[in-house]
Design an enzyme around this catalytic site. Structure first.
Site, PDB file in Angstrom:
ATOM      1  N   ASN A 199       0.979  -1.248  -0.008  1.00 20.03           N
ATOM      2  CA  ASN A 199       0.105  -0.024   0.152  1.00 20.03           C
ATOM      3  C   ASN A 199       0.918   1.253   0.018  1.00 20.03           C
ATOM      4  O   ASN A 199       1.281   1.403   1.030  1.00 20.03           O
ATOM      5  CB  ASN A 199      -0.808   0.036   1.422  1.00 20.03           C
ATOM      6  CG  ASN A 199      -1.872   1.153   1.553  1.00 20.03           C
ATOM      7  OD1 ASN A 199      -1.815   2.078   0.410  1.00 20.03           O
ATOM      8  ND2 ASN A 199      -2.407   1.387   2.378  1.00 20.03           N
ATOM      9  N   LYS A 225      -0.012   4.235  -0.319  1.00 20.09           N
ATOM     10  CA  LYS A 225      -0.681   5.397   0.161  1.00 20.09           C
ATOM     11  C   LYS A 225      -0.325   6.641  -0.560  1.00 20.09           C
ATOM     12  O   LYS A 225      -0.330   6.523  -1.906  1.00 20.09           O
ATOM     13  CB  LYS A 225      -0.149   5.966   1.572  1.00 20.09           C
ATOM     14  CG  LYS A 225      -0.353   4.356   2.532  1.00 20.09           C
ATOM     15  CD  LYS A 225      -0.158   4.658   3.770  1.00 20.09           C
ATOM     16  CE  LYS A 225      -0.315   3.194   4.814  1.00 20.09           C
ATOM     17  NZ  LYS A 225      -0.094   3.455   6.291  1.00 20.09           N
ATOM     18  N   GLY A 262       2.476   2.667  10.678  1.00 19.22           N
ATOM     19  CA  GLY A 262       3.447   3.792  10.486  1.00 19.22           C
ATOM     20  C   GLY A 262       4.096   4.211  11.744  1.00 19.22           C
ATOM     21  O   GLY A 262       4.860   5.222  11.882  1.00 19.22           O
ATOM     22  N   SER A 296       3.220  -1.703  10.542  1.00 15.65           N
ATOM     23  CA  SER A 296       4.892  -1.918  10.500  1.00 15.65           C
ATOM     24  C   SER A 296       5.579  -3.467  10.173  1.00 15.65           C
ATOM     25  O   SER A 296       6.276  -3.841  11.058  1.00 15.65           O
ATOM     26  CB  SER A 296       5.163  -1.588  11.827  1.00 15.65           C
ATOM     27  OG  SER A 296       4.705  -0.115  12.267  1.00 15.65           O
TER      28      SER A 296
HETATM   29  P1  PGA Z   1       2.825   0.517   7.715  1.00  9.80           P
HETATM   30  O1  PGA Z   1       1.398   0.723   7.073  1.00  9.80           O
HETATM   31  O2  PGA Z   1       3.190  -0.789   7.445  1.00  9.80           O
HETATM   32  O3  PGA Z   1       3.486   1.717   7.353  1.00  9.80           O
HETATM   33  O4  PGA Z   1       2.562   0.271   9.113  1.00  9.80           O
HETATM   34  C1  PGA Z   1       0.406  -0.283   7.007  1.00  9.80           C
HETATM   35  C2  PGA Z   1      -0.887   0.103   6.491  1.00  9.80           C
HETATM   36  O5  PGA Z   1      -1.290   1.371   6.696  1.00  9.80           O
HETATM   37  O6  PGA Z   1      -1.667  -0.388   5.467  1.00  9.80           O
END
Ligand code: PGA
Length: 266
Positions: A9, A11, A177, A217
């Site tokens: 993802n 984002k 995150g 994470s």
């Molecule tokens: P992250 O995000 O791996 O940066 O924690 C995961 C997500 O929001 O799908």
């Protein structure tokens, strides 16, 4: 047998050149490292405008392209939105529904998620429904109730056949995150709980076929441990998916756990 499913993802990240570099880099690394995409499903969720270029770069590779969101209506006066028909038309295979950032910043509700899950399946697009609790809900011990309510609300009109086609991503908001991963036990305990909620509503045979991902994470150094857990069938990866050199290490987790047998849920 549940086939592992690992998703990137992005984002709201990357520019045009980054997206094409990533696409080429990923295709090369998959070839170089002999990743067998028959054993693991892989999907990249870029911003909408990079989808067409990635579809071309991934042509015949087996790497899927997904959308980070969509509207549930077929078409109409919804400025700024993208419909399931449009995604299907350009060959998009999957869509993330109800990511916590959309629930938090863009008023996504269980009701709108329910319509999106239904619409995605009606168009042959695989929905990945995200659920997960906030830190205070985890700390107060209410996390199972919170996740159950999100699940049942977002799966309101889904029948058993549609349920089998729906992927659930458990993403505790406090782990997204933040660098703070849920422990593998916490993640698996919730994945098993989600499977039990699905079993209560649709029966165990359906629940055993549903792919449940963990997100929050996920990194190259914790993926194998997560994937070895009985009820975790994949991962939704944010930060660590932004470079193909990191994401390849996640896709290519310890092959000993690829193709693991489904767990038995009592
Ligand atoms: P992250 O995000 O791996 O940066 O924690 C995961 C997500 O929001 O799908």
């Amino acid at each position: 047998m549940r086939k592992p499913f690992i998703c990137a993802n992005w984002k709201m990240n990357h520019l045009v050149n980054d997206a094409s570099f990533y696409g080429e880099d990923l295709v090369n690394r998959i070839k170089m490292e002999n990743v067998d995409l028959k054993k693991v499903d892989v999907a990249i969720f870029p911003p909408y405008m990079f989808m067409a270029a990635l579809k071309v770069l991934f042509f015949l590779t087996g790497i899927n392209v997904g959308a980070q969101n969509m509207h549930y209506a077929e078409s109409g006066a919804y400025t700024g939105e993208v419909s399931p028909a449009m995604l299907k038309d350009m060959g998009i295979e999957c869509v993330i529904v109800g990511h916590s950032e959309r629930r938090q910043y863009f008023n996504e509700t269980n009701e709108s998620c329910a319509k999106k899950v239904k619409a995605a399946i009606a168009h042959g697009i695989r929905p990945i429904l995200c659920v997960g609790e906030y830190l205070e809900e985890r700390e107060s011990g209410r996390y199972n109730d919170v996740v159950k309510e999100m699940l049942l609300g977002s799966l309101a009109d889904i029948d058993a056949d549609e349920m089998i086609k729906t992927v659930i991503a458990y993403e505790p908001v406090w782990a997204i995150g933040t660098g703070k991963t849920a422990t593998t036990e916490q993640a698996n305990e919730m994945a098993a709980f989600i499977r039990s909620v699905v079993a209560e509503k649709y029966g165990n045979e359906v629940a055993q076929q549903v792919i449940i991902q963990y997100g929050g994470s996920v990194k190259p150094d914790n993926i194998a441990e997560l994937m070895a857990m009985s009820d975790i069938d994949g991962a939704l990866v944010g930060g660590a998916s932004l470079k193909a050199s990191d994401f390849i290490k996640i896709i290519n987790f310890d092959p000993a756990v690829v193709g693991k047998e489904p767990a038995v849920v009592e």
